[in-house]
Scaffold this active site. Structure first.
Site, mmCIF file in Angstrom:
data_model
loop_
_atom_site.group_PDB
_atom_site.id
_atom_site.type_symbol
_atom_site.label_atom_id
_atom_site.label_comp_id
_atom_site.label_asym_id
_atom_site.label_seq_id
_atom_site.Cartn_x
_atom_site.Cartn_y
_atom_site.Cartn_z
ATOM 1 N N LYS A 296 0.815 -1.229 0.000
ATOM 2 C CA LYS A 296 0.000 0.000 0.000
ATOM 3 C C LYS A 296 0.849 1.280 0.000
ATOM 4 O O LYS A 296 0.401 2.306 -0.478
ATOM 5 C CB LYS A 296 -0.937 0.017 1.217
ATOM 6 C CG LYS A 296 -2.083 -0.981 1.145
ATOM 7 C CD LYS A 296 -3.014 -0.789 2.346
ATOM 8 C CE LYS A 296 -4.089 -1.832 2.399
ATOM 9 N NZ LYS A 296 -5.074 -1.599 3.475
ATOM 10 N N ASP B 140 -9.954 2.914 2.304
ATOM 11 C CA ASP B 140 -10.099 2.365 3.664
ATOM 12 C C ASP B 140 -10.742 3.401 4.590
ATOM 13 O O ASP B 140 -11.613 3.064 5.400
ATOM 14 C CB ASP B 140 -8.731 1.977 4.245
ATOM 15 C CG ASP B 140 -8.216 0.653 3.679
ATOM 16 O OD1 ASP B 140 -9.048 -0.183 3.262
ATOM 17 O OD2 ASP B 140 -6.981 0.464 3.645
#
Ligand code: NDP
Length: 280
Positions: free
Chosen positions: A68, A104
């Site tokens: 990420k 997220d």
């Protein structure tokens, strides 16, 4: 006939990911053609793997652990929110440019809203200071939280997180060591468990829950655990026993995926279908 939408997820390992089931089930329900692959790629090979997929004009992709952060230098653009969080979990091909987003943070916010948790003026305690905690701080302050306290077992980790975010977010943000949890819990409206301590693979999960002063939380506080394996974590079990409102991590997983699906396809994601696919 148009080409199927081509997507995938880069991770290492990635075999456990349920994202392929979730996105393919959504596409079937909407009658669109979509292929979503797993790309198991070691960190040293990420740059080349991404380059190949960009060359093949992949429509978009997700990133999971450990990619990420490292993907951020391999794409054309990163949104300000993903930049603040320091992590990209979704890349969308827009006008032939690969743009990195973080879904997220809004995924967490939506899952809490869906559970009826009040976020405006919330007083939040976040446990942990890794990537998920960072997304939680950015997401919840953006959703109107008044006060966010980040607790970590290594005090320097939460201090670093707060220092790096202080200028970019709006709420009253502070760091404290986990040993000061009792005083912080007493005035919280929401506890966000964002450590990996409650994962089912962690033999110490029950001890971790027992070490937290859950009894110090006000009776109308809510508790979310971002870990979704198991769904009812040790921390949620203790909170539930105390009669607190509990929210599991599946909603965040669902909504981060649903937001990505909408960005890739332009279609409203069929949430119930996607939720069932995740549970299957
Ligand atoms: P990181 O590895 O980046 O961070 C983990 C954090 O947990 C660190 O602060 C670590 O501290 C802390 N920690 C681990 N064990 C303990 C312990 N026993 N006591 C106190 N602190 C502990 O992981 P992420 O932030 O990326 O993810 C955290 C969890 O959130 C993951 O397990 C993941 O399953 C979940 N998650 C869920 C998502 C969802 O969609 N529902 C999305 C993203 C993550 P230290 O550095 O000292 O070890």
């Amino acid at each position: 006939m148009s080409n199927p939408i081509r997507l995938g997820i880069f991770g290492w390992p990635v075999a456990h990911s349920k994202s392929p089931q979730m996105h393919e089930a959504a596409a079937r329900a909407l009658g669109i053609e979509l292929r979503y692959e797993r790309f198991g790629v070691a960190p040293a090979d990420l740059q080349e793997a991404i380059r190949q997929q960009h060359e093949a004009a992949i429509d978009g992709y997700n990133l999971t652990v450990p990619h990420k952060e490292s993907v951020m230098t391999l794409i054309d653009e990163v949104t300000p929110e993903a930049q603040a969080i320091g992590a990209v979990n979704t890349v969308v091909r827009t006008n032939e440019r690969y743009v990195g987003h973080n879904t997220d943070a809004p995924g967490l916010v939506r899952s809490l809203e869906e559970a009826g948790i009040q976020l405006a003026e919330a007083r939040v305690v976040v446990l942990g200071a890794g990537g998920a905690a960072r997304a939680a701080v950015v997401g919840l302050s953006g959703a109107g939280a008044e006060d966010v306290t980040v607790l970590s077992r290594r005090p320097e980790q939460s201090v670093a997180l707060c220092d790096s975010l202080a200028k970019q977010i709006d709420c009253n943000l502070q760091a404290a060591p986990l040993s000061e949890a009792r005083a912080c819990f007493a005035s919280a409206t929401l506890l966000v468990q964002a450590t990996s301590a409650t994962l089912e693979s962690n033999a110490g999960a029950a001890d971790f829950a027992a070490s937290l002063p859950i009894d110090a939380l006000p009776p109308d506080a809510a508790v979310i655990d971002l870990v979704y394996k198991p769904l009812k974590t040790s921390v949620l079990a203790v909170a539930e026993q105390r009669g607190l409102t509990v929210v599991d991590g599946l909603g965040m997983l669902l909504h981060q995926g649903a937001i990505a699906f909408e960005m890739w396809t332009g279609l409203e994601p069929p949430l119930d279908v996607m939720r069932s696919a995740l549970k299957g």
